[in-house]
Scaffold this active site. Structure first.
Site, short mmCIF file in Angstrom:
data_model
loop_
_atom_site.label_atom_id
_atom_site.label_comp_id
_atom_site.label_asym_id
_atom_site.label_seq_id
_atom_site.Cartn_x
_atom_site.Cartn_y
_atom_site.Cartn_z
N GLU B 80 0.85 -1.19 0.00
CA GLU B 80 0.00 0.00 0.00
C GLU B 80 0.89 1.25 0.00
O GLU B 80 0.41 2.35 0.20
CB GLU B 80 -0.95 0.00 1.18
CG GLU B 80 -0.25 -0.05 2.53
CD GLU B 80 -1.08 0.64 3.58
OE1 GLU B 80 -2.21 0.23 3.79
OE2 GLU B 80 -0.57 1.61 4.16
N CYS B 112 -3.45 -4.29 3.92
CA CYS B 112 -2.43 -5.18 4.47
C CYS B 112 -2.46 -6.59 3.89
O CYS B 112 -1.68 -7.44 4.30
CB CYS B 112 -2.56 -5.25 5.98
SG CYS B 112 -2.16 -3.68 6.77
N HIS B 234 -2.80 -11.92 10.72
CA HIS B 234 -2.32 -10.57 10.46
C HIS B 234 -2.14 -9.85 11.80
O HIS B 234 -2.96 -9.98 12.70
CB HIS B 234 -3.30 -9.80 9.57
CG HIS B 234 -2.93 -8.35 9.43
ND1 HIS B 234 -1.68 -7.96 9.00
CD2 HIS B 234 -3.62 -7.22 9.70
CE1 HIS B 234 -1.63 -6.63 9.00
NE2 HIS B 234 -2.79 -6.16 9.42
#
Lengths: 387, 345
Positions: B80, B112, B234
């Site tokens: 990103e 992400c 994550h």
């Protein structure tokens, strides 16, 4: 003037309701209240809805027409009015509904309240709420609501010896009550230590001294007492309804540790009801901050000025004691969707007086009180209810 | 045909800033770092960006399994923080690692989870025999506005995975994605820093999607948390992955080897891929790893991975995640601000 009763109530779950909109919530609470009263849309003469800041929170004004539309009443052309008095918007909507029925102008009237606060960032929400203070003389100089109530708390502590622990006890008690309330935002017990160790917002108020940002809606159906029995087996009478104003800015007050608007509204409501404060069995008071509950129980005459902290510490205001305060969990733990709060307070009192408050039921509750404050005390409303 | 991870490589810049140092500047108390359960985060050097980090990670992946880069038929770079709005990161990586010109390339963006989306794309091409090897990269030099909560965790790092069907070190037994339009975090064109929905990034975003993808894959694989030796989720902070693991029924022991966020921060597109790499660094043949990414906007990709014998041959061919974590050089906030280009002259 006619006597007025509540014949139906409804309230949504309070909390971070990310999955629903303002429309969904008002429809949910409205349908519950209408079904509870067993009335039809055709019987409704008017609606009043408390909403503080739809414009800031969801960029929607004209909430009056919106809720009539959501309720399916737009085709019936039922008059619908949004009222606003900051965090007292709900209480004020109730009072407008009471006046409409008492005057004989309307028979069946809905009093509702709704706020959808979690669609904006915390900063935007805090600024929208700050609009309830004096923007020119308070907010422009950096004051926020926690800061204003922190100043009240500081002086109360100095003048009356109120302690951080006593204030924390308000939050501990209200969280305990909320654990027994299915609609409450928080179902978690906390300790005095948790409050005192939580992040400081404005000294001496920690984050657990403050009510949260919440979504929610509540609705009541009002009718003349003489007609109430036709709709409800257990109508709840509104025997006192009073409203008072004070200076918008805190610094202009006669006394920083007293909300005179509460004192005046309380006295007027008790006079109307013809009862003394000690006759109250259960009360919902405006605990936007823990210090605010201490002020409220003093200013309503439940305890002497300066004794609110001590009374809380000694457990007088807990469920099972002489005057249970905020059995719903209060603004602190049930949640504070600002426009809905005043109506939710009346909803809780109706449940208590009907004997339908479940695990948090106050034994033999006959007389209940709801106290709703706008801003730092510029507006206060007090309603007294009996079985 | 068994498809999966043929090799992997990571890169984490050696600079760190302690969260206490950031809190000192902004006047926040220790409750911030305690709440996030992150202690320090990685910071890129003055001349490091997503491209240089991606190249380092890709070189490590090639080196680890001694792969001829000319075999690579696809490079997908997820980030990103691509340095160019128009001009791919993936082509620069390809040229830098000396591929042939016979490969397809594209940049991915999905907050992400762009790295795991790239991995799925490579898996598709490999499984359908369209390419021999695919290179999937997740790399970021993520941005957090000064004083914003994101600044405490936005870190830098990259991970590269070579996906193929020969000499597989980690078989990808299955993958499942869970996606919805959920605006929890975003950065519009031209904005230097992302915005986020505060608490909205929790329940309706991270937890809903991670749990949705994880449960979907467990159901599809007809497996249960206890069938896995390790799990990686994550890691936007130290709290969320631990909580979601507990929600799903994974133990602390299962997530421990891959939980690297307390020491390097949130490396965004690389976050769970570095976590997976840290797990591959220690996993034994036959063991199984459950991985679930999360990207705001929002979606999650879950993977079920079975470690193969080949892992023992390649493990030591490139620096491990712990090697990178071990070489830390601490910056104060002023140097950090300079490194991150926060000072405008």
């Amino acid at each position: 003037m006619r006597s007025v009763s509540i014949i139906g109530v409804g309230c949504t779950k309070f909390g971070e309701r990310w999955d629903v909109s303002l429309r969904d919530m008002i429809a949910e609470a409205g349908v519950m209240a209408i079904e509870d009263a067993e009335i039809t849309g055709e019987q409704i003469d008017a609606l009043y809805v408390g909403n503080m800041s739809g414009g800031r929170f969801i960029e929607q004004e004209h909430i009056g027409a919106l809720i009539a539309d959501c309720a399916g009443l737009s085709r019936l052309h039922v008059p619908s009015t949004r009222v606003e008095a900051a965090c007292a918007s709900g209480g004020l909507a109730l009072r407008q509904a009471v006046l409409a029925v008492a005057s004989g102008y309307s028979d069946i009237v809905i009093a509702a309240g709704v706020e959808k606060m979690t669609d904006v960032s915390t900063g935007t929400a805090a600024d929208a709420l700050a609009a309830a203070a004096d923007r020119e003389w308070e907010c422009f100089f950096g004051a926020t609501f926690p800061a204003l109530y922190a100043m009240i708390a500081k002086l109360h502590m100095r003048r009356y010896g109120t302690t951080n622990e006593q204030m924390a006890q308000v939050a501990v008690k209200n969280h305990h009550h909320a654990c027994m309330n299915p609609i409450a935002q928080y179902h978690m017990e906390i300790t005095i230590d948790d409050v005192l160790k939580s992040p400081m917002v404005a000294d001496p108020l920690h984050i657990l001294d403050c009510s949260p940002i919440s979504d929610g809606a509540a609705a009541l159906v009002l009718a003349p007492t003489e007609m109430a029995k036709r709709f409800s087996e257990e109508p709840i009478k509104i025997v006192g309804s009073a409203q008072a104003s004070d200076t918008l800015a805190l610094h202009d007050r006669r006394d920083l540790t007293t909300l005179d608007a509460t004192v005046h509204a309380g006295r007027a409501a008790f006079a109307q009801a013809g009862i003394e404060p000690r006759a109250v069995d259960v009360a919902e008071v405006h605990d936007c901050f823990t210090i605010a509950e201490i002020l409220a129980i003093e200013d309503l005459g439940f305890v002497e000025k300066g004794q609110g902290g001590k009374a809380t510490e000694e457990g007088m205001t807990a469920l099972g004691s002489s005057l249970p305060i905020n059995t719903s969990g209060g603004l602190k733990a049930c949640g504070h969707p600002v426009g809905a709060t005043g109506i939710k307070q009346a909803y809780e009192i109706v449940l208590q007086l009907r004997g339908k408050a479940g695990k948090r039921q106050v034994d033999e509750a006959e007389v209940g009180l709801a106290h709703n404050v706008g801003g730092s005390g510029g507006t206060a409303l007090v309603h007294i209810f009996t079985r | 045909m068994v498809s999966g991870i043929v090799s992997y490589g990571v890169y984490i810049p050696r600079f760190r800033i302690r969260l206490d140092e950031i809190a000192r500047v902004w006047g926040d108390g220790e409750e911030i770092t305690q709440g996030l359960r992150v202690f320090e985060k990685s910071v890129p050097d003055l001349d490091e960006d997503t491209v240089t980090i991606a190249v380092e990670a890709a070189r490590n992946a090639l080196k680890r399994a001694k792969i001829d880069p000319k075999r690579i038929g696809a490079i997908y770079a997820g980030s990103e923080s691509h340095p160019y709005a128009v001009k791919p990161t993936a082509t620069i990586v390809g040229q830098a690692v000396c591929t042939s010109s016979s490969f397809t390339a594209a940049d991915f963006e999905f907050a992400c989870k762009a790295g795991t989306a790239a991995l799925q794309a490579c898996l598709g091409l490999v499984s359908s025999n369209l390419i021999d090897l695919g290179l999937a990269i997740g790399a970021d030099v993520s941005q957090g506005a000064p004083g914003d909560m994101l600044e405490y965790t936005a870190a830098a790092g990259g991970a590269a995975y070579l996906i193929g069907s020969q000499d597989v070190a980690g078989e990808i037994e299955g993958t499942y994605s869970f996606t919805s339009d959920t605006p929890d975090f975003w950065r519009r064109e031209g904005m230097p820093y992302p915005e986020h929905g505060g608490r909205f990034t929790g329940e309706p975003a991270y937890f809903k999607h991670v749990a949705g993808a994880a449960r979907g894959l467990l159901e599809r694989m007809n497996s249960a948390p206890e069938d896995y030796d390790y799990a990686v989720f994550h890691q936007p902070n130290g709290k969320f992955p631990v909580r979601v693991a507990k929600m799903l029924g994974f133990s602390k022991k299962q997530i421990e080897p891959g939980l690297i966020v307390p020491l390097i921060g949130n490396t965004y597109s690389a976050s769970c891929l570095i976590g997976l790499a840290a797990t591959l660094d220690i996993a034994k043949p036959g063991e199984r790893i459950f991985v679930t990414s999360f990207g705001s906007g929002a979606g999650s990709d879950a993977f079920s991975i079975r470690v193969k014998d080949k892992i023992d041959d390649i493990r030591c061919g490139a620096p491990s995640v712990r090697d990178y974590i071990g070489q830390a050089e601490y910056l104060d906030y002023a140097m950090y601000a300079k490194h991150k280009g926060k000072l405008r002259i």
